[in-house]
Enzyme design. Structure first.
Site, mmCIF file in Angstrom:
data_model
loop_
_atom_site.group_PDB
_atom_site.id
_atom_site.type_symbol
_atom_site.label_atom_id
_atom_site.label_comp_id
_atom_site.label_asym_id
_atom_site.label_seq_id
_atom_site.Cartn_x
_atom_site.Cartn_y
_atom_site.Cartn_z
ATOM 1 N N CYS A 79 0.752 -1.272 0.022
ATOM 2 C CA CYS A 79 -0.078 -0.082 -0.313
ATOM 3 C C CYS A 79 0.768 1.120 0.041
ATOM 4 O O CYS A 79 1.532 1.617 -0.761
ATOM 5 C CB CYS A 79 -0.754 0.065 1.129
ATOM 6 S SG CYS A 79 -2.520 0.719 1.233
ATOM 7 N N HIS A 171 -3.356 -5.260 1.210
ATOM 8 C CA HIS A 171 -2.184 -5.294 2.869
ATOM 9 C C HIS A 171 -2.786 -6.591 3.494
ATOM 10 O O HIS A 171 -3.487 -7.067 4.174
ATOM 11 C CB HIS A 171 -3.282 -4.398 4.632
ATOM 12 C CG HIS A 171 -2.741 -3.469 4.029
ATOM 13 N ND1 HIS A 171 -1.674 -2.521 4.751
ATOM 14 C CD2 HIS A 171 -3.357 -2.297 3.259
ATOM 15 C CE1 HIS A 171 -2.343 -1.284 4.583
ATOM 16 N NE2 HIS A 171 -2.789 -1.219 3.476
ATOM 17 N N GLU A 173 -0.444 -8.567 5.579
ATOM 18 C CA GLU A 173 -0.161 -8.010 6.866
ATOM 19 C C GLU A 173 -1.190 -8.154 8.014
ATOM 20 O O GLU A 173 -1.268 -8.765 8.982
ATOM 21 C CB GLU A 173 0.762 -7.621 7.275
ATOM 22 C CG GLU A 173 -0.032 -5.883 7.189
ATOM 23 C CD GLU A 173 -0.158 -5.236 6.480
ATOM 24 O OE1 GLU A 173 0.012 -6.075 4.616
ATOM 25 O OE2 GLU A 173 -0.317 -4.021 6.507
HETATM 26 N N1 GLN Z 1 -3.529 6.651 1.517
HETATM 27 C C1 GLN Z 1 -2.485 5.898 1.590
HETATM 28 C C2 GLN Z 1 -1.561 7.152 1.262
HETATM 29 O O1 GLN Z 1 -2.051 7.125 0.284
HETATM 30 C C3 GLN Z 1 -1.709 4.635 1.586
HETATM 31 C C4 GLN Z 1 -3.183 4.004 2.807
HETATM 32 C C5 GLN Z 1 -2.446 2.797 3.122
HETATM 33 O O2 GLN Z 1 -0.791 2.604 3.534
HETATM 34 N N2 GLN Z 1 -3.438 2.099 3.618
HETATM 35 O O3 GLN Z 1 -0.326 6.574 1.634
#
Ligand code: GLN
Length: 194
Positions: A79, A171, A173
């Site tokens: 992410c 994610h 994890e």
């Molecule tokens: N929205 C976050 C970003 O742009 C990422 C979200 C996440 O890691 N769950 O950094």
């Protein structure tokens, strides 16, 4: 046995640590530049990529990490971690490592689908679909040459790999399924890059 560092500046680093420890992997939290020298591989967690990027730059870790990754150190970003690895961020000029030739748009699944869970087909992990949790996830809008797409959602790449660099917009994890971490360990850390 390789030592895996988990970047612990902000975000879901504890969850990644917990998975690695459950797998019996040697894992350490990375909070400062000096910690980077003691690791063989790195995980960059989800969280807020602007904050993590700013801290990396402030504490002079950005260039050092980039060098190690370019020299072949295996790295996995989930992410926000994916955003930090990518070459181009469409809707922001925040710092990133620029080691993965993909183009991303932050928070791009829209308000309705801010966070959602789905089952993904991911042949590299076997036949059983992978339960993926997306939280304000980035969308990959372009994949450069040589970047392999490991999973798609709605015809968009959501898991990609190029050589020693692995990234997912979801994610793993946050679930009990350790297959993605196992893949990272077995295919990228323990046997060298293949
Ligand atoms: N929205 C976050 C970003 O742009 C990422 C979200 C996440 O890691 N769950 O950094």
């Amino acid at each position: 046995m390789p030592t895996v560092g988990v970047l612990a500046l902000q975000g879901a680093f504890r969850e990644h640590m917990a998975v690695l420890l459950r797998m019996g992997t040697r894992a350490v939290e990375i909070r400062q530049r000096e910690h980077i020298d003691g690791i063989d591989a790195l995980i960059i967690p989800g969280g807020e990529s602007t904050t993590i990027g700013r801290l990396l730059a402030e504490w002079n870790m950005l260039a050092h990490l980039k060098e190690r990754i370019q020299a072949g150190m295996p790295v996995y970003g989930s992410c926000a971690g994916l955003i930090l690895l990518c070459k181009t961020i469409e809707n922001s000029d925040q710092p990133s490592l620029g080691v993965l030739d993909i183009r991303v748009r932050r928070n791009a699944f829209g308000r309705q689908t801010d966070s959602f869970e789905t089952k993904l087909t991911m042949p590299e992990l076997g036949r059983t679909p992978f339960h993926a949790v997306f939280i304000r996830a980035p969308v990959i809008t372009e994949v450069g040459p040589g970047v392999r797409v490991l999973a798609e959602f709605d015809r968009m790449a959501v898991a990609v790999r190029r050589d020693n660099v692995l990234a997912t917009s979801f994610h793993p994890e946050l679930t009990q399924d350790m297959r993605l971490h196992r893949y990272f360990m077995k295919k990228m850390c323990e046997t060298g890059v293949n």
